[in-house]
Design a protein around this motif. Sequence first.
Motif, PDB file in Angstrom:
ATOM      1  N   VAL B 130       0.847  -1.206   0.000  1.00 25.46           N
ATOM      2  CA  VAL B 130       0.000   0.000   0.000  1.00 25.46           C
ATOM      3  C   VAL B 130       0.878   1.250   0.000  1.00 25.46           C
ATOM      4  O   VAL B 130       0.615   2.215  -0.734  1.00 25.46           O
ATOM      5  N   ASP B 131       1.941   1.219   0.780  1.00 28.13           N
ATOM      6  CA  ASP B 131       2.845   2.376   0.840  1.00 28.13           C
ATOM      7  C   ASP B 131       3.484   2.673  -0.510  1.00 28.13           C
ATOM      8  O   ASP B 131       3.918   3.794  -0.773  1.00 28.13           O
ATOM      9  N   ARG B 132       3.551   1.675  -1.351  1.00 25.51           N
ATOM     10  CA  ARG B 132       4.165   1.851  -2.680  1.00 25.51           C
ATOM     11  C   ARG B 132       3.114   1.989  -3.772  1.00 25.51           C
ATOM     12  O   ARG B 132       3.406   1.839  -4.963  1.00 25.51           O
ATOM     13  N   GLY B 133       1.890   2.256  -3.370  1.00 19.48           N
ATOM     14  CA  GLY B 133       0.846   2.567  -4.348  1.00 19.48           C
ATOM     15  C   GLY B 133       0.103   1.369  -4.907  1.00 19.48           C
ATOM     16  O   GLY B 133      -0.713   1.512  -5.824  1.00 19.48           O
ATOM     17  N   ALA B 134       0.365   0.182  -4.391  1.00 18.48           N
ATOM     18  CA  ALA B 134      -0.313  -1.011  -4.918  1.00 18.48           C
ATOM     19  C   ALA B 134      -1.560  -1.331  -4.094  1.00 18.48           C
ATOM     20  O   ALA B 134      -1.668  -0.976  -2.920  1.00 18.48           O
ATOM     21  N   THR B 135      -2.478  -1.999  -4.753  1.00 21.84           N
ATOM     22  CA  THR B 135      -3.677  -2.523  -4.108  1.00 21.84           C
ATOM     23  C   THR B 135      -3.358  -3.953  -3.660  1.00 21.84           C
ATOM     24  O   THR B 135      -2.580  -4.630  -4.318  1.00 21.84           O
ATOM     25  N   VAL B 136      -3.979  -4.386  -2.568  1.00 22.11           N
ATOM     26  CA  VAL B 136      -3.684  -5.746  -2.093  1.00 22.11           C
ATOM     27  C   VAL B 136      -4.947  -6.595  -2.078  1.00 22.11           C
ATOM     28  O   VAL B 136      -6.019  -6.150  -1.662  1.00 22.11           O
ATOM     29  N   LYS B 137      -4.791  -7.810  -2.534  1.00 25.07           N
ATOM     30  CA  LYS B 137      -5.864  -8.801  -2.518  1.00 25.07           C
ATOM     31  C   LYS B 137      -5.446  -9.960  -1.615  1.00 25.07           C
ATOM     32  O   LYS B 137      -4.286 -10.392  -1.664  1.00 25.07           O
ATOM     33  N   GLY B 138      -6.376 -10.463  -0.824  1.00 18.49           N
ATOM     34  CA  GLY B 138      -6.095 -11.600   0.058  1.00 18.49           C
ATOM     35  C   GLY B 138      -6.609 -12.895  -0.543  1.00 18.49           C
ATOM     36  O   GLY B 138      -7.709 -12.956  -1.081  1.00 18.49           O
ATOM     37  N   HIS B 139      -5.805 -13.948  -0.399  1.00 15.27           N
ATOM     38  CA  HIS B 139      -6.111 -15.233  -1.047  1.00 15.27           C
ATOM     39  C   HIS B 139      -5.751 -16.367  -0.124  1.00 15.27           C
ATOM     40  O   HIS B 139      -4.628 -16.411   0.352  1.00 15.27           O
ATOM     41  N   PRO B 140      -6.650 -17.292   0.097  1.00 14.62           N
ATOM     42  CA  PRO B 140      -8.110 -17.263   0.042  1.00 14.62           C
ATOM     43  C   PRO B 140      -8.636 -17.387   1.467  1.00 14.62           C
ATOM     44  O   PRO B 140      -7.967 -17.910   2.339  1.00 14.62           O
ATOM     45  N   LEU B 141      -9.866 -16.951   1.693  1.00 14.91           N
ATOM     46  CA  LEU B 141     -10.442 -17.044   3.042  1.00 14.91           C
ATOM     47  C   LEU B 141     -10.878 -18.472   3.370  1.00 14.91           C
ATOM     48  O   LEU B 141     -10.673 -18.938   4.484  1.00 14.91           O
ATOM     49  N   ALA B 142     -11.486 -19.143   2.424  1.00 14.17           N
ATOM     50  CA  ALA B 142     -11.927 -20.528   2.659  1.00 14.17           C
ATOM     51  C   ALA B 142     -11.409 -21.400   1.525  1.00 14.17           C
ATOM     52  O   ALA B 142     -11.568 -21.060   0.345  1.00 14.17           O
ATOM     53  N   TRP B 143     -10.779 -22.491   1.904  1.00 13.34           N
ATOM     54  CA  TRP B 143     -10.246 -23.446   0.918  1.00 13.34           C
ATOM     55  C   TRP B 143      -9.999 -24.759   1.631  1.00 13.34           C
ATOM     56  O   TRP B 143      -9.531 -24.766   2.778  1.00 13.34           O
ATOM     57  N   HIS B 144     -10.315 -25.865   0.953  1.00 11.84           N
ATOM     58  CA  HIS B 144     -10.093 -27.172   1.584  1.00 11.84           C
ATOM     59  C   HIS B 144      -8.612 -27.534   1.622  1.00 11.84           C
ATOM     60  O   HIS B 144      -8.156 -28.204   2.537  1.00 11.84           O
ATOM     61  N   THR B 145      -7.861 -27.130   0.578  1.00 16.11           N
ATOM     62  CA  THR B 145      -6.423 -27.394   0.593  1.00 16.11           C
ATOM     63  C   THR B 145      -5.775 -26.404   1.560  1.00 16.11           C
ATOM     64  O   THR B 145      -6.226 -25.273   1.698  1.00 16.11           O
ATOM     65  N   LEU B 146      -4.717 -26.843   2.239  1.00 16.92           N
ATOM     66  CA  LEU B 146      -4.059 -25.996   3.236  1.00 16.92           C
ATOM     67  C   LEU B 146      -5.018 -25.555   4.338  1.00 16.92           C
ATOM     68  O   LEU B 146      -4.921 -24.449   4.857  1.00 16.92           O
ATOM     69  N   ALA B 147      -5.946 -26.430   4.668  1.00 15.38           N
ATOM     70  CA  ALA B 147      -6.756 -26.233   5.877  1.00 15.38           C
ATOM     71  C   ALA B 147      -5.914 -26.695   7.070  1.00 15.38           C
ATOM     72  O   ALA B 147      -5.163 -27.666   6.958  1.00 15.38           O
ATOM     73  N   PRO B 148      -6.010 -26.013   8.190  1.00  9.93           N
ATOM     74  CA  PRO B 148      -5.165 -26.403   9.331  1.00  9.93           C
ATOM     75  C   PRO B 148      -5.517 -27.799   9.826  1.00  9.93           C
ATOM     76  O   PRO B 148      -6.687 -28.200   9.846  1.00  9.93           O
ATOM     77  N   ASP B 149      -4.497 -28.517  10.233  1.00 11.75           N
ATOM     78  CA  ASP B 149      -4.708 -29.872  10.738  1.00 11.75           C
ATOM     79  C   ASP B 149      -5.601 -29.896  11.969  1.00 11.75           C
ATOM     80  O   ASP B 149      -6.330 -30.868  12.193  1.00 11.75           O
ATOM     81  N   TRP B 150      -5.539 -28.832  12.766  1.00  8.09           N
ATOM     82  CA  TRP B 150      -6.315 -28.862  14.010  1.00  8.09           C
ATOM     83  C   TRP B 150      -7.818 -28.842  13.772  1.00  8.09           C
ATOM     84  O   TRP B 150      -8.588 -29.127  14.687  1.00  8.09           O
ATOM     85  N   LEU B 151      -8.244 -28.574  12.543  1.00  4.91           N
ATOM     86  CA  LEU B 151      -9.687 -28.657  12.245  1.00  4.91           C
ATOM     87  C   LEU B 151     -10.189 -30.100  12.279  1.00  4.91           C
ATOM     88  O   LEU B 151     -11.374 -30.352  12.519  1.00  4.91           O
ATOM     89  N   ARG B 152      -9.295 -31.048  12.013  1.00  2.00           N
ATOM     90  CA  ARG B 152      -9.721 -32.454  11.903  1.00  2.00           C
ATOM     91  C   ARG B 152     -10.386 -32.953  13.176  1.00  2.00           C
ATOM     92  O   ARG B 152     -11.268 -33.806  13.130  1.00  2.00           O
ATOM     93  N   GLU B 153      -9.920 -32.439  14.306  1.00  2.95           N
ATOM     94  CA  GLU B 153     -10.419 -32.926  15.596  1.00  2.95           C
ATOM     95  C   GLU B 153     -11.778 -32.333  15.948  1.00  2.95           C
ATOM     96  O   GLU B 153     -12.408 -32.758  16.912  1.00  2.95           O
ATOM     97  N   LEU B 154     -12.198 -31.337  15.210  1.00  2.04           N
ATOM     98  CA  LEU B 154     -13.424 -30.619  15.588  1.00  2.04           C
ATOM     99  C   LEU B 154     -14.654 -31.261  14.955  1.00  2.04           C
ATOM    100  O   LEU B 154     -14.581 -31.862  13.884  1.00  2.04           O
TER     101      LEU B 154
END
Lengths: 439, 439
Positions: B130-154
Amino acid sequence: MSTTPATASTPAAMPAPDPTLRHRIAEATLTVRRPDGTPLVDAEVTLEQTRHAFAFGNIGFDFVGYANEETDADPDSPFGGASPAQAEHLADLWLDLFTTATLPFYWAGFEPERGRPDTARLRRAAQWFVDRGATVKGHPLAWHTLAPDWLRELSTDEVEAALRGRIRREVGDFAGVVDTWDAINEVVIMPVFSNEEHRNGITRLCWERGRIATIRLAFEEARAANPSATLVLNDFNLSSAYECLIEGVLEAGIAVDAIGLQSHMHQGYWGEERTLETLERFARFGLPLHLTESTLLSGDLMPPEIVDLNDYQVASWPTTPEGEERQAEEMVRHYRTLLSHPSVQAVTYWGLTDAGAWLGAPVGLVRADGTPKPSYDALHGLVKGEWWLRPTTARTDAEGRAAVRGFLGDYRIGVAGAGAASFALDSAGALTREVTLAP
Amino acid sequence: MSTTPATASTPAAMPAPDPTLRHRIAEATLTVRRPDGTPLVDAEVTLEQTRHAFAFGNIGFDFVGYANEETDADPDSPFGGASPAQAEHLADLWLDLFTTATLPFYWAGFEPERGRPDTARLRRAAQWFVDRGATVKGHPLAWHTLAPDWLRELSTDEVEAALRGRIRREVGDFAGVVDTWDAINEVVIMPVFSNEEHRNGITRLCWERGRIATIRLAFEEARAANPSATLVLNDFNLSSAYECLIEGVLEAGIAVDAIGLQSHMHQGYWGEERTLETLERFARFGLPLHLTESTLLSGDLMPPEIVDLNDYQVASWPTTPEGEERQAEEMVRHYRTLLSHPSVQAVTYWGLTDAGAWLGAPVGLVRADGTPKPSYDALHGLVKGEWWLRPTTARTDAEGRAAVRGFLGDYRIGVAGAGAASFALDSAGALTREVTLAP
């Protein structure tokens, strides 16, 4: 995807396959009464099944001409159509094995000239089956393939009006005779169907209005014309695309009575694992599953690289002895697998005879010369053998009770000198029924 | 499917591709005023573009460590990550060509231990852009791949609550810095994802609740946490399955701001026809299209039989001189094709450098040694050349008017001795703007 048994990650409501078919079998205790109401004590009774509740279906295309006393094979049927000369013989084979006939309502053939539908002819064919104790299903009300050419000239609004009118008309005209319909067919591909040079009327409608809107109009019109009809959403695409479509349709509140899964296996039998994995993915929606178009070849398989089965055209595609043995074995495995899943309510095999079969493929249970293949006998051995109660004697006890164990369906009890009665076994597991004999 | 121009069968509202890019170009008449409001008559002015309205994006994964003054490459990033030692040099190349940075919020890496999210580190990285004039996009909020392992126990209810909380937290914490998000990623495959021995928490959630319910919760939470965010539905599956999913999502009333189309081309450039056909199928829904993950290789292609790109693992995958020429040529063709379609609003290239690239593939615009490939120069030639207004002199007329023609975006006007001003060209075609110089 895994097909392992239910675990913590499987919702409890999900019906699990059971190869014992317990979910299809009633263990009934009958109390048998004489016509005067008194218990029939310590007497010999004969019990027999008269009909399966499960829909063992096949196409009835071969009998449209026969029921109409025509002498030539049906020129309008691209999918099955033996000559009427064979039909009398084939009818015995059909009626001894199947309960549900799919009849062709392909719009292009049914109404080639706008305003002149083939209603009377199809009505005679449907009535022919009903008169012989079969249920009739109509296929399909909306489909982009075999859409009439005269739709091309219409605006999209006019196409919509014509489609709505056609659905209302057929479902209304046949209500009471045809009460199950493939309301719409192959919607996954419908808007992007590219096998024609120009989009036809139905393809265009679906492209412009969307898949869900097109499905909604088909179900709306059919439901309005026959509120008690069973309306099926049918597709050959059994990938995630169809799952996504079904999710959207259900989210949109469209009342689908059954999910239709085509299962032409011209490229080889799926095997149990793939079949169960497919059933599991679609059973998840909590609706009955209809296997609407099942085929297994008794000859060479179609090469795996063919994507649209219609693209495979061969001069001759014979049934072979080895192919017939394989088909018989796979037939048994396939029906056992399908019936093992509690969600499956109907299986329609797509073809009785090789004569006039789709693509000329040897899919029939009967050879082109009219002789049954091993697959006919094998399926008969299940449907009218292992899964069927042949006439059986039993003795009532001191309270007039007799036990009967059998597949869900209709039954008859007869007692020499005391009369007979019909009864239904309509839920799996233990049940009690009172039966009063009529003289 | 046909890609022929609009006919009676194409809805009028459907935007048609235009290779002249007219839909991205403003023809403005500026009235230039001095700081006191009087027209600047017959004077020489300098006009220049300062930013594209179109989002030319790339991943910013290489700069997360650098912005945090780390000295090792990011161990948590599976998709890109040059060493911080290279980052200063790469930053110049990045910032000279791209406007929008995608940053990694993969849940497993962002919150490997429950309750200890990597917020501060990602915030510094986002702020760096942002300080250098760029816009930022976040990737991704929900995805099955790279889901935390600790979710498995829930339990599934707990997984849902955790996912809702994580989305609310990240979108809220980064509001004002990250205002564009891939709300959910790859939902077509999500419930049937089978590359793991057991369903992970997100796969299980989506299987049990359904795709549309899972999408709804992601959009609901993100929208609530940042009502002005741009929320993208993103997928690599560009078949009819994704069309069907989108139809269902829109029928369900979920407010999607843009449709994300991944376009990794490790198996070869699509070509113009397939690209336009794909854009046409998804433009139909009337939403902006974001090409979220575009890649073109400068080395050997991945064999066509690979279905899951992750399955292809090679020891060495070098960039080659011929591959680099091909990549440069295809880069130009691809960007021209994408920008020709009015629905396309953003293109994110997936990788600046070959160093640390996903799968080790030579997808970068810069070699692992930091030297730009021909593709970098070719894309620069479009984005900062053919499609860019470099400082240009013009003369105002007797009413103080000057003409300026350029791509939609931000501009600056400067007049020696009279001051300068910024202005935006924000709609295509003819327009008029008043500009008052500030001293």
